[in-house]
Design a protein around this motif. Structure first.
Motif, mmCIF file in Angstrom:
data_model
loop_
_atom_site.group_PDB
_atom_site.id
_atom_site.type_symbol
_atom_site.label_atom_id
_atom_site.label_comp_id
_atom_site.label_asym_id
_atom_site.label_seq_id
_atom_site.Cartn_x
_atom_site.Cartn_y
_atom_site.Cartn_z
ATOM 1 N N LYS A 241 0.825 -1.207 0.000
ATOM 2 C CA LYS A 241 0.000 0.000 0.000
ATOM 3 C C LYS A 241 0.858 1.255 0.000
ATOM 4 N N ALA A 242 1.971 1.231 0.722
ATOM 5 C CA ALA A 242 2.874 2.391 0.759
ATOM 6 C C ALA A 242 3.492 2.643 -0.617
ATOM 7 N N LEU A 243 3.903 1.574 -1.293
ATOM 8 C CA LEU A 243 4.468 1.730 -2.641
ATOM 9 C C LEU A 243 3.421 2.247 -3.614
ATOM 10 N N ALA A 244 2.218 1.692 -3.545
ATOM 11 C CA ALA A 244 1.136 2.128 -4.431
ATOM 12 C C ALA A 244 0.787 3.592 -4.171
ATOM 13 N N GLN B 297 0.837 6.888 -6.786
ATOM 14 C CA GLN B 297 -0.321 7.772 -6.928
ATOM 15 C C GLN B 297 0.069 9.214 -6.625
ATOM 16 N N VAL B 298 0.864 9.412 -5.585
ATOM 17 C CA VAL B 298 1.341 10.756 -5.237
ATOM 18 C C VAL B 298 2.157 11.325 -6.400
ATOM 19 N N ALA B 299 3.059 10.533 -6.957
ATOM 20 C CA ALA B 299 3.881 10.994 -8.080
ATOM 21 C C ALA B 299 3.009 11.386 -9.267
ATOM 22 N N LYS B 300 2.016 10.572 -9.553
ATOM 23 C CA LYS B 300 1.101 10.865 -10.662
ATOM 24 C C LYS B 300 0.390 12.198 -10.433
ATOM 25 N N ARG C 116 8.921 13.941 -0.204
ATOM 26 C CA ARG C 116 9.971 13.003 -0.636
ATOM 27 C C ARG C 116 9.761 12.576 -2.084
ATOM 28 N N VAL C 117 8.518 12.256 -2.433
ATOM 29 C CA VAL C 117 8.217 11.861 -3.812
ATOM 30 C C VAL C 117 8.484 13.035 -4.754
ATOM 31 N N ASN C 118 8.100 14.226 -4.343
ATOM 32 C CA ASN C 118 8.344 15.414 -5.167
ATOM 33 C C ASN C 118 9.839 15.624 -5.391
ATOM 34 N N LYS C 119 10.629 15.421 -4.351
ATOM 35 C CA LYS C 119 12.087 15.545 -4.482
ATOM 36 C C LYS C 119 12.615 14.520 -5.487
ATOM 37 N N CYS C 120 12.116 13.294 -5.411
ATOM 38 C CA CYS C 120 12.545 12.256 -6.361
ATOM 39 C C CYS C 120 12.130 12.599 -7.787
ATOM 40 N N LEU C 121 10.933 13.138 -7.950
ATOM 41 C CA LEU C 121 10.473 13.543 -9.287
ATOM 42 C C LEU C 121 11.388 14.614 -9.882
ATOM 43 N N LEU D 141 5.722 6.615 -15.170
ATOM 44 C CA LEU D 141 4.476 7.359 -15.391
ATOM 45 C C LEU D 141 4.304 7.740 -16.854
ATOM 46 N N ASP D 142 5.395 8.100 -17.518
ATOM 47 C CA ASP D 142 5.315 8.408 -18.952
ATOM 48 C C ASP D 142 4.953 7.166 -19.754
ATOM 49 N N ARG D 143 5.519 6.027 -19.391
ATOM 50 C CA ARG D 143 5.195 4.783 -20.093
ATOM 51 C C ARG D 143 3.735 4.388 -19.883
ATOM 52 N N ILE D 144 3.239 4.563 -18.669
ATOM 53 C CA ILE D 144 1.835 4.251 -18.404
ATOM 54 C C ILE D 144 0.932 5.169 -19.218
ATOM 55 N N ASP D 145 1.237 6.456 -19.253
ATOM 56 C CA ASP D 145 0.455 7.397 -20.050
ATOM 57 C C ASP D 145 0.454 7.004 -21.521
#
Length: 100
Positions: A40-43, A47-50, A74-79, A90-94
């Motif tokens: 759930k944390a990974l998922a 979702q946060v990144a998206k 943290r996710v924003n920093k990684c992005l 995310l680009d591949r999923i899109d």
């Protein structure tokens, strides 16, 4: 760029992940190798990144995902400064959604 995490155990794990053929196999594998909370944390992070890529604000992301502002940050920093993993996926999923 060489990962700081690279080792034989992670190589084996990632090779295993790359052998998964569909979502059903992913569910079966990941239910065996991770706890429900870990999954759930990974998922949640994906979702946060998206949502961050969609330019959503922290308050909306926290409300919709239940993620803490620390996780969102943290996710924003990684992005913005990470290795590009979130953006790649995310680009591949899109692209995949556009083609289907």
């Amino acid at each position: 760029m060489e990962s700081k995490l690279k080792n034989e155990e992670l190589d084996l794990f990632f090779k295993a992940v790359l052998e998964l053929k569909d979502i059903e196999e992913c569910y079966n594998f990941f239910e065996d190798v991770a706890t429900i909370n870990e999954l759930k944390a990974l998922a949640q992070r994906i979702q946060v990144a998206k949502m961050l890529k969609q330019k959503k604000v922290y308050t909306e992301i926290a409300e919709k995902t239940g993620a803490s502002t620390a996780t969102i940050s943290r996710v924003n920093k990684c992005l913005n400064y990470g290795t590009g993993g979130y953006n790649l996926i995310l680009d591949r999923i899109d692209e995949s959604l556009k083609n289907n």
